[in-house]
Design an enzyme around this catalytic site. Structure first.
Site, PDB file in Angstrom:
ATOM      1  N   HIS A 140       9.308   3.698  -3.741  1.00 54.08           N
ATOM      2  CA  HIS A 140       9.416   3.511  -2.296  1.00 54.08           C
ATOM      3  C   HIS A 140      10.537   4.370  -1.741  1.00 54.08           C
ATOM      4  O   HIS A 140      11.041   4.138  -0.646  1.00 54.08           O
ATOM      5  CB  HIS A 140       9.705   2.050  -1.953  1.00 54.08           C
ATOM      6  CG  HIS A 140       8.809   1.094  -2.640  1.00 54.08           C
ATOM      7  ND1 HIS A 140       9.117   0.543  -3.859  1.00 54.08           N
ATOM      8  CD2 HIS A 140       7.601   0.622  -2.303  1.00 54.08           C
ATOM      9  CE1 HIS A 140       8.122  -0.255  -4.234  1.00 54.08           C
ATOM     10  NE2 HIS A 140       7.202  -0.226  -3.318  1.00 54.08           N
ATOM     11  N   HIS A 170       0.659   3.490  -2.516  1.00 54.49           N
ATOM     12  CA  HIS A 170       0.765   3.955  -3.907  1.00 54.49           C
ATOM     13  C   HIS A 170      -0.605   4.340  -4.468  1.00 54.49           C
ATOM     14  O   HIS A 170      -0.774   4.424  -5.684  1.00 54.49           O
ATOM     15  CB  HIS A 170       1.370   2.866  -4.789  1.00 54.49           C
ATOM     16  CG  HIS A 170       2.674   2.341  -4.307  1.00 54.49           C
ATOM     17  ND1 HIS A 170       3.776   3.144  -4.163  1.00 54.49           N
ATOM     18  CD2 HIS A 170       3.067   1.100  -3.925  1.00 54.49           C
ATOM     19  CE1 HIS A 170       4.799   2.419  -3.718  1.00 54.49           C
ATOM     20  NE2 HIS A 170       4.390   1.179  -3.551  1.00 54.49           N
ATOM     21  N   SER A 222       0.842  -1.192   0.000  1.00 55.91           N
ATOM     22  CA  SER A 222       0.000   0.000   0.000  1.00 55.91           C
ATOM     23  C   SER A 222       0.884   1.252   0.000  1.00 55.91           C
ATOM     24  O   SER A 222       2.108   1.163   0.091  1.00 55.91           O
ATOM     25  CB  SER A 222      -0.918  -0.008   1.220  1.00 55.91           C
ATOM     26  OG  SER A 222      -1.846  -1.062   1.121  1.00 55.91           O
TER      27      SER A 222
END
Lengths: 333, 333
Positions: free
Chosen positions: B219, B57, B55
């Site tokens: 990330h 994004h 999660s």
């Protein structure tokens, strides 16, 4: 200040040029004077709707130009009203003879400049009505405003009035439905961080690392109170209470719930907020029958959120559901 | 860390619950194991498409579940792959018997866990194909990845493969079109600021006040280089050059240009970027025939942007234009 910009004074012009390049299937752009118009405007026989205001709140208003919503949007400099000239030009450009509705957020500069443009348009034979949006329950009279501020509820007014115009309502009727939505929507917001106006280069206000501002305005104007950062559910409770008491909303109401990001808030947080807001409403017997979650009326990169609740009836629901085709809001087409 | 959350360890569960409350007309949610499925899944005779990943994004992937796109999305913890169990459950839940395509971003954990789930599904009689997305030209082999990373191009693969499945293509054909899109899209991004994973509470990396990271991963993985903050046009030039050289794109190509916000970047900046990117492409004789601008594959509140270019042909264009009805991408319905 870290921004993906070139010369700060060209931000709006360059962004509008980018918007034109990306959405040329939906809009045309006039660069001098600057406004964004629906590609097929003027639409014969249809009431036209024009909105606008300072830039920095995107997708408001340019992102809402297109079928079923706005006929034109007039972007001012960042957080600064457009002057009457482009408003007048946009108004005349999109009028089909059926008249033009101005949707104006309640800030002194916007109200004044739209009024001047409306007077000039009238002198040129264009019939204009104006609806002033003032959905923010946080404060009455503030920096830039006499009376309440117009904030995220604006997107709901623009969508629903746009649908009324599209189905063929006359100018009085489109103005009446816009007034009705403004009368039935209430909003309050919170800021976790300030934002930086490009040509200013400094944050418009400061917040301590553990502080948030409840009732923030969309230009960073002061809200009701500064409190320590709290869990999302507590913040939602603080925003919803005045929103619900103000109309007031009551058990049995059907509503549209809008959780609007201020620009810099991740979507995952918007849904955390939506979850509890829906829970609170359900607990009061208020049924969320329509919803909208995302960045619609923003304040540049500000982190924060606003919650709007709009009381629906069959007519408003039908107009909300009607097809819309804009850069930022689209369904049914 | 300022976030609109409650307990950091509940962020994903609460966000998914909010998503369910907001979009119950489009999706159903399984909470244990956790996945988001298209409301009418399994759709008789249709190849199903499942994606997922860590999660943080959003709207990827849950926002792309619905008619014409994904049949299910499996959210892991923030920036962490979902385990095989929920992937397997989602795969079996949406299979109509026509088979399931897994669309997997190229990160070691995702690839491994989707592979395990695919093996288990096959053992249960579900035919699965997998397409691994690796559109990021910035780096080869990095933190979390062997080979290139899968980034914003994923949304284009999911939309176009989804349209192929919706028109009735069989599993091999849907996998082939997904491979084709992955083969023809290239992406590179830049970060102006880091982001904070909720349960970590600290930025995943640091950047000086005047520094940006070119080639950032979604990330916050290291990119190609850190440079001083530069005008947007220069940054766009630096992102586009390796993107265009890699395929390579050539004069006469028709392309889809995606300018993707990383989560915390105001829309006005995305359009400033789009403007110059379109200008550069035009200067090389590359025609932008479709465009997408907004936050589609984000990194929480990171400020930054990625630019993706997808080479189109008539088939891909037709599939791109086909109706889609998801929370985050919608037209034609």
């Amino acid at each position: 200040m870290k921004k993906l910009i070139n010369d700060p004074k060209n931000v709006v012009d360059e962004a509008v040029a980018g918007f034109e390049a990306a959405h040329g299937d939906i809009v045309t752009v006039s660069h001098d004077p600057i406004y964004i118009a629906r590609k097929d405007a003027p639409v014969a026989g249809k009431v036209a709707i024009v909105s606008g205001g300072g830039s920095g709140h995107e997708p408001l208003h340019g992102g809402f130009v297109g079928y079923g919503m706005l006929d034109a949007a007039v972007p001012g400099p960042v957080f600064t009203s457009p002057t009457p000239d482009p408003i007048l030009a946009a108004t005349k450009a999109v009028d089909s003879g059926a008249g033009v509705l101005h949707i104006v957020k309640n800030y002194t500069g916007d109200v004044l400049n739209f009024e001047t443009a409306a007077d000039l348009a009238a002198a040129d034979g264009v019939e204009v009505r104006t609806v002033v949006i003032d959905d923010d329950v946080a404060v009455k009279d503030s920096l830039y405003t006499a009376g309440r501020r117009g904030v995220a509820g604006t997107v709901l007014v623009e969508k629903i009035a746009g649908a009324a115009a599209e189905r063929g309502d006359d100018l009085d009727a489109v103005a009446a439905v816009a007034e009705k939505v403004n009368g039935q929507v209430r909003t309050m917001g919170v800021a976790l961080t300030p934002c930086v106006v490009p040509h200013a280069g400094e944050p418009s206000f400061t917040l301590a690392d553990d502080e948030i501002e409840i009732g923030i305005g969309i230009h960073g104007e002061p809200g009701r109170e500064r409190i320590k950062l709290a869990p999302a559910d507590e913040i939602v409770d603080r925003l919803l209470k005045p929103v619900l008491e103000d109309l007031p909303f009551a058990s049995g109401d059907k509503v549209l719930l809008l959780v609007n990001g201020m620009g810099g808030t991740p979507q995952v947080e918007l849904y955390v907020v939506f979850r509890h807001a829906a829970e609170v409403l359900a607990g009061k017997g208020i049924e969320v029958t329509r919803s909208l979650v995302g960045n619609y009326v923003t304040s540049l990169e500000m982190q924060g959120v606003s919650i709007s609740v709009l009381k629906l009836d069959d007519e408003l629901t039908e107009l909300w559901d009607a097809p819309v085709q804009t850069a930022a809001l689209r369904w049914g087409r």
